[in-house]
Design an enzyme around this catalytic site. Structure first.
Site, PDB file in Angstrom:
ATOM      1  N   LYS A  13      39.707  36.533  56.079  1.00  0.00           N
ATOM      2  CA  LYS A  13      38.534  35.644  56.085  1.00  0.00           C
ATOM      3  C   LYS A  13      37.231  36.443  55.933  1.00  0.00           C
ATOM      4  O   LYS A  13      36.357  36.062  55.160  1.00  0.00           O
ATOM      5  CB  LYS A  13      38.558  34.903  57.425  1.00  0.00           C
ATOM      6  CG  LYS A  13      37.703  33.732  57.560  1.00  0.00           C
ATOM      7  CD  LYS A  13      38.170  32.879  58.744  1.00  0.00           C
ATOM      8  CE  LYS A  13      38.542  33.653  59.997  1.00  0.00           C
ATOM      9  NZ  LYS A  13      37.401  34.177  60.765  1.00  0.00           N
ATOM     10  N   ARG A  88      35.994  26.747  66.674  1.00  0.00           N
ATOM     11  CA  ARG A  88      37.357  27.184  67.013  1.00  0.00           C
ATOM     12  C   ARG A  88      38.038  26.234  67.981  1.00  0.00           C
ATOM     13  O   ARG A  88      39.231  26.404  68.260  1.00  0.00           O
ATOM     14  CB  ARG A  88      37.297  28.553  67.654  1.00  0.00           C
ATOM     15  CG  ARG A  88      37.729  29.709  66.744  1.00  0.00           C
ATOM     16  CD  ARG A  88      37.567  30.941  67.546  1.00  0.00           C
ATOM     17  NE  ARG A  88      38.235  32.127  67.183  1.00  0.00           N
ATOM     18  CZ  ARG A  88      37.717  33.115  66.464  1.00  0.00           C
ATOM     19  NH1 ARG A  88      36.563  32.979  65.872  1.00  0.00           N
ATOM     20  NH2 ARG A  88      38.369  34.239  66.308  1.00  0.00           N
ATOM     21  N   ARG A 127      47.985  48.161  59.654  1.00  0.00           N
ATOM     22  CA  ARG A 127      46.644  48.675  59.948  1.00  0.00           C
ATOM     23  C   ARG A 127      46.682  49.604  61.160  1.00  0.00           C
ATOM     24  O   ARG A 127      45.993  50.615  61.196  1.00  0.00           O
ATOM     25  CB  ARG A 127      45.676  47.516  60.207  1.00  0.00           C
ATOM     26  CG  ARG A 127      44.894  47.137  58.967  1.00  0.00           C
ATOM     27  CD  ARG A 127      44.377  45.728  59.044  1.00  0.00           C
ATOM     28  NE  ARG A 127      43.143  45.636  59.810  1.00  0.00           N
ATOM     29  CZ  ARG A 127      42.478  44.486  59.973  1.00  0.00           C
ATOM     30  NH1 ARG A 127      42.928  43.379  59.429  1.00  0.00           N
ATOM     31  NH2 ARG A 127      41.377  44.450  60.668  1.00  0.00           N
ATOM     32  N   ARG A 135      39.847  47.451  65.732  1.00  0.00           N
ATOM     33  CA  ARG A 135      38.945  46.876  66.727  1.00  0.00           C
ATOM     34  C   ARG A 135      39.686  46.840  68.059  1.00  0.00           C
ATOM     35  O   ARG A 135      40.907  46.900  68.091  1.00  0.00           O
ATOM     36  CB  ARG A 135      38.580  45.435  66.321  1.00  0.00           C
ATOM     37  CG  ARG A 135      37.667  45.389  65.151  1.00  0.00           C
ATOM     38  CD  ARG A 135      37.324  43.992  64.665  1.00  0.00           C
ATOM     39  NE  ARG A 135      37.795  42.851  65.413  1.00  0.00           N
ATOM     40  CZ  ARG A 135      37.737  41.609  64.929  1.00  0.00           C
ATOM     41  NH1 ARG A 135      37.242  41.379  63.736  1.00  0.00           N
ATOM     42  NH2 ARG A 135      38.165  40.600  65.644  1.00  0.00           N
ATOM     43  N   ARG A 146      46.011  36.216  69.976  1.00  0.00           N
ATOM     44  CA  ARG A 146      44.974  35.556  69.175  1.00  0.00           C
ATOM     45  C   ARG A 146      45.593  34.500  68.254  1.00  0.00           C
ATOM     46  O   ARG A 146      45.007  33.444  68.020  1.00  0.00           O
ATOM     47  CB  ARG A 146      44.181  36.595  68.378  1.00  0.00           C
ATOM     48  CG  ARG A 146      43.404  37.541  69.294  1.00  0.00           C
ATOM     49  CD  ARG A 146      42.692  38.614  68.516  1.00  0.00           C
ATOM     50  NE  ARG A 146      41.575  38.076  67.787  1.00  0.00           N
ATOM     51  CZ  ARG A 146      41.166  38.506  66.606  1.00  0.00           C
ATOM     52  NH1 ARG A 146      41.790  39.469  65.993  1.00  0.00           N
ATOM     53  NH2 ARG A 146      40.133  37.959  66.029  1.00  0.00           N
TER      54      ARG A 146
END
Ligand code: AMP
Length: 190
Positions: A13, A88, A127, A135, A146
């Site tokens: 996104k 959200r 990643r 992060r 999440r």
């Protein structure tokens, strides 16, 4: 032109939002970025935000609405904006409707990037292995939380827009270029 861009964590996104702001000369309002800025300031509020965000949980609707209200009034939103990471929750979506009505702002496109859950976890594991761009809320366990939070709190928001015939779905599992082409086709030239 105003856009709401949805997508589960890791859907790309942020990358696509960057392309859209360039192409359409609009700004990105990312609630996640705004919260990370607040954390950097080192305030008491920032400290309590980082406790929530590091777990991958959601910050209260009240805090989110107050930062969005403040930003939406700024002049740099006048040419258009992408709402990224907001709304959200259903409550945020309802409050956003009220806010937009009161300011006579119209959202032109409400778009979701759809991505298979397993693919998201693969991407984040990759990643993590490459140690790129990590992060605090980017570890596999937190990502799983999440995704769960996205399913519980944000899927009802997507349903809310779908029921109003407003939701446009784009396959986020294609290459970055294909996804952006689909976005450009949806939005068209302005
Ligand atoms: P993001 O950069 O959009 O992935 O957001 C990072 C984190 O900020 C999320 O995991 C939440 O903890 C918090 N956050 C961002 N946007 C919202 C929102 N609209 N409502 C509640 N929490 C949010």
């Amino acid at each position: 032109m105003n856009i709401i861009l949805f997508g589960p964590p890791g859907a790309g996104k942020g990358t696509q939002a960057k392309f859209l702001i360039e192409k359409y000369n609009i700004i990105q309002l990312s609630t996640g970025d705004m919260l990370r800025e607040a954390i950097k300031s080192g305030s008491e509020l920032g400290k309590s935000l980082s406790l929530i965000m590091d777990k991958g949980d959601l910050v209260s609707d009240k805090i989110i609405m107050s930062i969005i209200e403040e930003k939406i009034d700024k002049d740099d939103c006048k040419n258009g904006m992408i709402l990224d990471g907001f709304p959200r929750t259903l409550n945020q979506a309802n409050e956003l409707d009220e806010l937009l009505n009161s300011k006579k702002i119209i959202i032109d496109y409400i778009i979701e990037l759809t991505v298979d859950e397993n693919l998201l976890i693969n991407r984040i594991e990759k990643r993590a292995e490459e140690n790129l761009d990590i992060r605090n809320d980017d570890t596999v366990d937190i990502l799983k939380n999440r995704i769960l939070v996205y399913k519980n709190d944000t899927l009802p928001v997507l349903k809310y827009y779908k029921d109003k015939n407003r939701l446009i779905s784009i396959n986020g599992m294609q290459s970055i270029e294909k996804v952006s082409n689909d976005l450009y086709k949806t939005i068209g030239e302005v």
